[in-house]
Design an enzyme around this catalytic site. Structure first.
Site, PDB file in Angstrom:
ATOM      1  N   HIS A 195       0.863  -1.190   0.000  1.00  0.00           N
ATOM      2  CA  HIS A 195       0.000   0.000   0.000  1.00  0.00           C
ATOM      3  C   HIS A 195       0.895   1.233   0.000  1.00  0.00           C
ATOM      4  O   HIS A 195       1.148   1.840   1.044  1.00  0.00           O
ATOM      5  CB  HIS A 195      -0.915  -0.010   1.220  1.00  0.00           C
ATOM      6  N   GLU A 201      -2.466  -1.644  -3.266  1.00  0.00           N
ATOM      7  CA  GLU A 201      -3.540  -0.857  -2.681  1.00  0.00           C
ATOM      8  C   GLU A 201      -3.181   0.624  -2.725  1.00  0.00           C
ATOM      9  O   GLU A 201      -2.000   0.980  -2.741  1.00  0.00           O
ATOM     10  CB  GLU A 201      -3.760  -1.249  -1.210  1.00  0.00           C
ATOM     11  N   HIS A 235      -7.761  -5.975   7.444  1.00  0.00           N
ATOM     12  CA  HIS A 235      -7.483  -4.940   8.429  1.00  0.00           C
ATOM     13  C   HIS A 235      -7.635  -5.510   9.834  1.00  0.00           C
ATOM     14  O   HIS A 235      -8.729  -5.825  10.286  1.00  0.00           O
ATOM     15  CB  HIS A 235      -8.364  -3.700   8.277  1.00  0.00           C
TER      16      HIS A 235
END
Length: 252
Positions: free
Chosen positions: A44, A75, A205
């Site tokens: 990410h 991401e 997450h």
């Protein structure tokens, strides 16, 4: 149905960035994860380069290329502009052609991603980005809360997957809250709605060895992306053992 495990390498990069040089090496640890059985790697990159840097993205894309059955997932916030040596998410995707691009509505001042898209406000902005990514041949996943109405809007955008934001579930699981079962039911319903709309479902997450088994009792979770907890577990289990432990849960 087993669930693919994609290891998020952000925290390895964060540790590396606390000193000059390339120690620990993100590339080397990505290879360790794949050799240990991970189904893919996730990064990410953010404009402030607090962890993953553009150079990491290019190196990891090369590592994954040609490895059958292994996926690379990038991401990021598609609306974040280029900044310094950060060329922007879409440029990174165009250059590296990952298997999947997960679009996330995070901002530079967020410590970490903490909510899904509100597609009642961002659909028009996302449409040209989704068209561009599809032209590149990249599968698209949208970071979403377990809200059936929002998931139906995601389906209308023509994306292939959503990633359910599991932070609230993980927090209440840690607290031993009685709401945990209610959370799981919301995620189950969200997954069913997504599947009915033709969408595959990822999740991520704050998933960890304790809360992941209950979550994966939900049918048809295609992939989980896990980084923070897996990296912490690796401190006392070793990285190879940590990857193996998560993979056992995903394959059970």
């Amino acid at each position: 149905m087993s669930t693919a495990l994609s290891v998020n390498l952000n925290k390895i990069a964060l540790l590396r960035n606390s000193r000059e040089g390339d120690f620990p090496s993100v590339l080397a640890h990505g290879k360790i994860c794949l050799d240990a059985g991970a189904d893919g790697l996730t990064v990410h990159p953010r404009p402030d380069q607090r962890h993953i840097r553009p150079s990491d993205v290019y190196q990891l894309a090369e590592l994954v290329a040609g490895q059958e059955g292994v996926e690379f997932n990038i991401e990021g916030n598609p609306f974040a502009p280029a900044k310094g040596s950060y060329p922007g998410l879409l440029k990174l995707v165009e250059d590296t052609r990952p298997h999947q691009c997960t679009l996330v509505p995070d901002s530079n001042d967020q410590l970490t991603s903490d909510h899904g898209f509100d597609l009642t406000n961002s659909t028009e902005q996302l449409q040209p980005i989704i068209r561009q990514l599809h032209k590149l041949g990249v599968r698209i996943s949208l970071f979403m809360d377990p809200d059936p109405e929002q998931i139906r809007l995601a389906s209308a955008l023509g994306v292939e997957r959503i990633e359910l934001y599991t932070g609230p579930y993980a927090e209440r699981f840690l607290q031993g809250s009685q709401q945990t079962q209610d959370d799981l039911e919301r995620y189950r319903l969200a997954t069913e709605v997504a599947n009915q709309c033709g969408l595959e479902v990822n999740a991520g997450h704050d998933l960890n060895l304790q809360n992941l088994p209950a979550f994966l009792a939900i049918p048809n979770i295609a992939e989980v992306s896990i980084g923070h907890a897996l990296t912490v577990d690796a401190l006392h289990m070793g990285l190879v053992n940590a990857v193996a432990a998560y993979r056992r849960i995903c394959q059970s």
